[in-house]
Motif scaffolding. Structure first.
Motif, PDB file in Angstrom:
ATOM      1  N   LYS A 246      13.698 -78.559 -25.830  1.00 13.16           N
ATOM      2  CA  LYS A 246      13.606 -77.118 -25.571  1.00 13.16           C
ATOM      3  C   LYS A 246      12.780 -76.891 -24.311  1.00 13.16           C
ATOM      4  O   LYS A 246      11.824 -77.622 -24.049  1.00 13.16           O
ATOM      5  CB  LYS A 246      12.936 -76.424 -26.750  1.00 13.16           C
ATOM      6  CG  LYS A 246      13.788 -76.417 -28.008  1.00 13.16           C
ATOM      7  CD  LYS A 246      13.085 -75.622 -29.103  1.00 13.16           C
ATOM      8  CE  LYS A 246      13.920 -75.584 -30.366  1.00 13.16           C
ATOM      9  NZ  LYS A 246      13.271 -74.769 -31.414  1.00 13.16           N
ATOM     10  N   LYS A 247      13.124 -75.829 -23.578  1.00 12.59           N
ATOM     11  CA  LYS A 247      12.414 -75.567 -22.319  1.00 12.59           C
ATOM     12  C   LYS A 247      11.134 -74.761 -22.566  1.00 12.59           C
ATOM     13  O   LYS A 247      11.161 -73.757 -23.294  1.00 12.59           O
ATOM     14  CB  LYS A 247      13.324 -74.777 -21.368  1.00 12.59           C
ATOM     15  CG  LYS A 247      14.493 -75.606 -20.856  1.00 12.59           C
ATOM     16  CD  LYS A 247      15.146 -74.904 -19.688  1.00 12.59           C
ATOM     17  CE  LYS A 247      16.070 -75.823 -18.935  1.00 12.59           C
ATOM     18  NZ  LYS A 247      17.313 -76.124 -19.643  1.00 12.59           N
ATOM     19  N   GLU A 248      10.052 -75.195 -21.921  1.00 13.86           N
ATOM     20  CA  GLU A 248       8.796 -74.463 -22.030  1.00 13.86           C
ATOM     21  C   GLU A 248       8.715 -73.406 -20.926  1.00 13.86           C
ATOM     22  O   GLU A 248       8.942 -73.707 -19.748  1.00 13.86           O
ATOM     23  CB  GLU A 248       7.601 -75.416 -21.911  1.00 13.86           C
ATOM     24  CG  GLU A 248       7.434 -76.288 -23.150  1.00 13.86           C
ATOM     25  CD  GLU A 248       6.165 -77.123 -23.084  1.00 13.86           C
ATOM     26  OE1 GLU A 248       5.287 -76.920 -23.940  1.00 13.86           O
ATOM     27  OE2 GLU A 248       6.065 -77.965 -22.174  1.00 13.86           O
TER      28      GLU A 248
ATOM     29  N   GLU B 163      12.022 -62.689 -27.934  1.00 16.30           N
ATOM     30  CA  GLU B 163      13.401 -63.024 -27.528  1.00 16.30           C
ATOM     31  C   GLU B 163      13.503 -64.465 -27.031  1.00 16.30           C
ATOM     32  O   GLU B 163      14.527 -65.125 -27.231  1.00 16.30           O
ATOM     33  CB  GLU B 163      13.906 -62.047 -26.448  1.00 16.30           C
ATOM     34  CG  GLU B 163      14.017 -60.609 -26.919  1.00 16.30           C
ATOM     35  CD  GLU B 163      14.848 -60.426 -28.191  1.00 16.30           C
ATOM     36  OE1 GLU B 163      15.914 -61.063 -28.330  1.00 16.30           O
ATOM     37  OE2 GLU B 163      14.406 -59.649 -29.066  1.00 16.30           O
ATOM     38  N   LEU B 164      12.452 -64.957 -26.396  1.00 13.81           N
ATOM     39  CA  LEU B 164      12.463 -66.360 -25.941  1.00 13.81           C
ATOM     40  C   LEU B 164      12.566 -67.288 -27.151  1.00 13.81           C
ATOM     41  O   LEU B 164      13.374 -68.224 -27.166  1.00 13.81           O
ATOM     42  CB  LEU B 164      11.182 -66.682 -25.151  1.00 13.81           C
ATOM     43  CG  LEU B 164      11.063 -66.056 -23.758  1.00 13.81           C
ATOM     44  CD1 LEU B 164       9.675 -66.333 -23.168  1.00 13.81           C
ATOM     45  CD2 LEU B 164      12.148 -66.606 -22.828  1.00 13.81           C
ATOM     46  N   ILE B 165      11.749 -67.013 -28.158  1.00 11.01           N
ATOM     47  CA  ILE B 165      11.765 -67.867 -29.358  1.00 11.01           C
ATOM     48  C   ILE B 165      13.149 -67.798 -30.013  1.00 11.01           C
ATOM     49  O   ILE B 165      13.723 -68.822 -30.388  1.00 11.01           O
ATOM     50  CB  ILE B 165      10.648 -67.439 -30.339  1.00 11.01           C
ATOM     51  CG1 ILE B 165       9.272 -67.727 -29.720  1.00 11.01           C
ATOM     52  CG2 ILE B 165      10.795 -68.152 -31.680  1.00 11.01           C
ATOM     53  CD1 ILE B 165       8.089 -67.122 -30.472  1.00 11.01           C
TER      54      ILE B 165
ATOM     55  N   ASP C 159      15.586 -70.084 -28.455  1.00 10.50           N
ATOM     56  CA  ASP C 159      15.265 -71.519 -28.422  1.00 10.50           C
ATOM     57  C   ASP C 159      14.449 -71.991 -27.234  1.00 10.50           C
ATOM     58  O   ASP C 159      14.492 -73.171 -26.891  1.00 10.50           O
ATOM     59  CB  ASP C 159      16.571 -72.337 -28.496  1.00 10.50           C
ATOM     60  CG  ASP C 159      16.788 -72.834 -29.913  1.00 10.50           C
ATOM     61  OD1 ASP C 159      15.916 -72.570 -30.756  1.00 10.50           O
ATOM     62  OD2 ASP C 159      17.816 -73.488 -30.147  1.00 10.50           O
ATOM     63  N   TYR C 160      13.751 -71.079 -26.599  1.00 15.41           N
ATOM     64  CA  TYR C 160      12.763 -71.495 -25.601  1.00 15.41           C
ATOM     65  C   TYR C 160      11.413 -71.657 -26.304  1.00 15.41           C
ATOM     66  O   TYR C 160      11.204 -71.135 -27.399  1.00 15.41           O
ATOM     67  CB  TYR C 160      12.617 -70.435 -24.500  1.00 15.41           C
ATOM     68  CG  TYR C 160      13.817 -70.319 -23.584  1.00 15.41           C
ATOM     69  CD1 TYR C 160      13.983 -71.192 -22.514  1.00 15.41           C
ATOM     70  CD2 TYR C 160      14.760 -69.317 -23.761  1.00 15.41           C
ATOM     71  CE1 TYR C 160      15.068 -71.081 -21.649  1.00 15.41           C
ATOM     72  CE2 TYR C 160      15.852 -69.187 -22.910  1.00 15.41           C
ATOM     73  CZ  TYR C 160      16.003 -70.072 -21.856  1.00 15.41           C
ATOM     74  OH  TYR C 160      17.079 -69.948 -21.010  1.00 15.41           O
ATOM     75  N   VAL C 161      10.502 -72.346 -25.622  1.00 17.17           N
ATOM     76  CA  VAL C 161       9.135 -72.496 -26.158  1.00 17.17           C
ATOM     77  C   VAL C 161       8.171 -71.756 -25.233  1.00 17.17           C
ATOM     78  O   VAL C 161       7.842 -72.239 -24.144  1.00 17.17           O
ATOM     79  CB  VAL C 161       8.728 -73.986 -26.248  1.00 17.17           C
ATOM     80  CG1 VAL C 161       7.298 -74.110 -26.778  1.00 17.17           C
ATOM     81  CG2 VAL C 161       9.696 -74.759 -27.124  1.00 17.17           C
TER      82      VAL C 161
END
Ligand code: NAD
Ligand code: WQD
Length: 341
Positions: free
Chosen positions: A3-5, A22-24, A27-29
């Protein structure tokens, strides 16, 4: 794939916190840094309740280069979303040096630390205020910017210039400048929303505080503008739509577009009286208001053309003004004292 930080500066603030959700969801971190000058850590509990994930939070001032560098060294940051900044127009007139130092200073430090750590992607929170007094509406991204009327707006213009120069100097950078129109609304759960310090300057938090009985009466600043009902027209955009716009922008940055600039609005203008009426109708509450004189510095009409964001990142606001009024009120009535931690 890992996953991208995403480093989110000012991620505990109003727009930042909704974007983190919305990031979470996508699937972003998110990795949040914030100095808490205009936010509270209770936001982390709310984000966790909504998403089931408690994002990492580091309390720091973005101007603190050493502390920021440590965060970059401890993570593999794909992109930065740079919300951190002071945003009160009135305060910026009183304390211009504070605004130049905080807003431009933090951006300069951030860009240096990104460079030192080889991070190439940034999304910057700009504002419709960079257009100054519009010569015509709707506003297009290609319209001139500058000729601002206050130091806050000037900081946004100058940071845009810094980013444009950087894009020329280093074509491997991917930079998205997002010009937000008037963000309002709150998370539909009622768990997150805008929590202004003291008496609000902006229209919607003022309306909700009158509705909840914290303030006695709303003043409508002027009904003698050259608009159909005489009150000023703005482009109010739901904060969740705005948050989704950031996720779409990150996807765009993966295409390595270089410098891109988007208006994030709805394309729909709403007058002050129309907003009050929408609020009353959506929530079945009477707002006590009276018409007073104009507020210095207000422009009669300001709304976006949003074709570019639709074409290039598939962004189109989903919430209308009634949704905004419903969600703002839902947040205020469930949290009369804001986050209050
Ligand atoms: P906000 O005040 O709720 O959030 C900003 C966050 O940044 C706060 O949590 C604050 O504590 C933090 N912060 C400020 N200076 C910092 C620093 N030096 N180091 C670390 N943290 C710092 O504001 P918002 O409404 O969420 O706005 C976010 C961004 O969007 C700002 O840059 C603002 O100028 C811009 N913007 C906001 C609006 C609006 O009407 N809300 C419109 C256009 C643009
Ligand atoms: C909206 C309308 C007021 C309060 C500001 C910043 C801008 C951007 C968004 C950050 C105007 C009227 C307001 C009240 C009123 N922020 N009003 N009574 O001025 O469009 O934009 O916030 O970038 O930079 O300038 O928003 O919500 O203050 O005002 O009648 O008590 O509501 O006159 O017509 P504005 P606002």
């Amino acid at each position: 794939m890992a996953k991208k930080e995403i480093l989110v500066t000012g991620g505990l603030g109003y727009i930042g916190s909704h974007t983190v959700v919305e990031l979470i969801k996508n699937d972003y971190v998110p990795v949040i840094v914030d100095n808490l000058c205009n936010s509270k850590t209770e936001v982390l509990n709310r984000i966790e309740t909504i998403t089931g994930v408690r994002p990492e939070f580091i309390e720091l001032d973005v101007r603190d280069e050493a502390a920021l560098d440590k965060v970059f060294k401890a993570h593999h940051i794909f992109a930065v979303i740079h919300f951190a900044g002071l945003k009160s127009v009135g305060e910026s007139v009183q304390k211009p040096d504070l605004y130049y130092d905080n807003n431009i200073g933090s951006s300069n430090v951030l860009l240096k630390v990104m460079k030192d750590n080889g991070v190439k992607n940034i999304v910057f929170s700009s504002s419709a205020t960079v257009y100054g007094e519009p010569k015509r509406v709707p506003l297009y991204e290609s319209d001139p910017i500058g000729e601002t009327t206050n130091p806050y707006a000037e900081t946004k213009v100058r940071i845009e210039y810094i980013l444009k120069d950087l894009a020329k100097e280093d074509p491997s950078m991917n930079i998205a400048i997002l010009r937000y129109f008037n963000p309002i609304g709150a998370h539909p759960s009622g768990l997150m929303g805008e929590d202004p310090r003291g008496i609000p300057n902006n229209l919607m938090p003022y309306v909700t505080q009158v509705a909840v009985g914290k303030l006695p009466q709303l003043q409508v600043f002027g009904n003698d503008y050259p608009t159909p009902d005489g009150t000023c027209i703005r482009d109010y955009i739901h904060v969740v739509d705005l948050a989704i716009g950031h996720v779409k922008t990150l996807i765009k940055l993966e295409e390595k577009p270089g410098l891109v600039i988007y208006n994030l609005g709805t394309g729909v203008g709403t007058s002050v009286l129309e907003l009050i009426n929408a609020f009353q109708k959506a929530n079945n509450i009477k707002i006590n208001y009276r018409i007073v004189g104009r507020r210095p510095g207000d422009v009669p009409e300001n709304y976006a053309n949003c074709d570019k964001a639709l074409k290039e990142i598939g962004f189109k606001a989903q919430y209308n003004i009634v949704d905004c009024c419903r969600d703002s009120w839902n947040w205020q009535k469930k949290n009369p004292q804001g986050y209050n931690d």
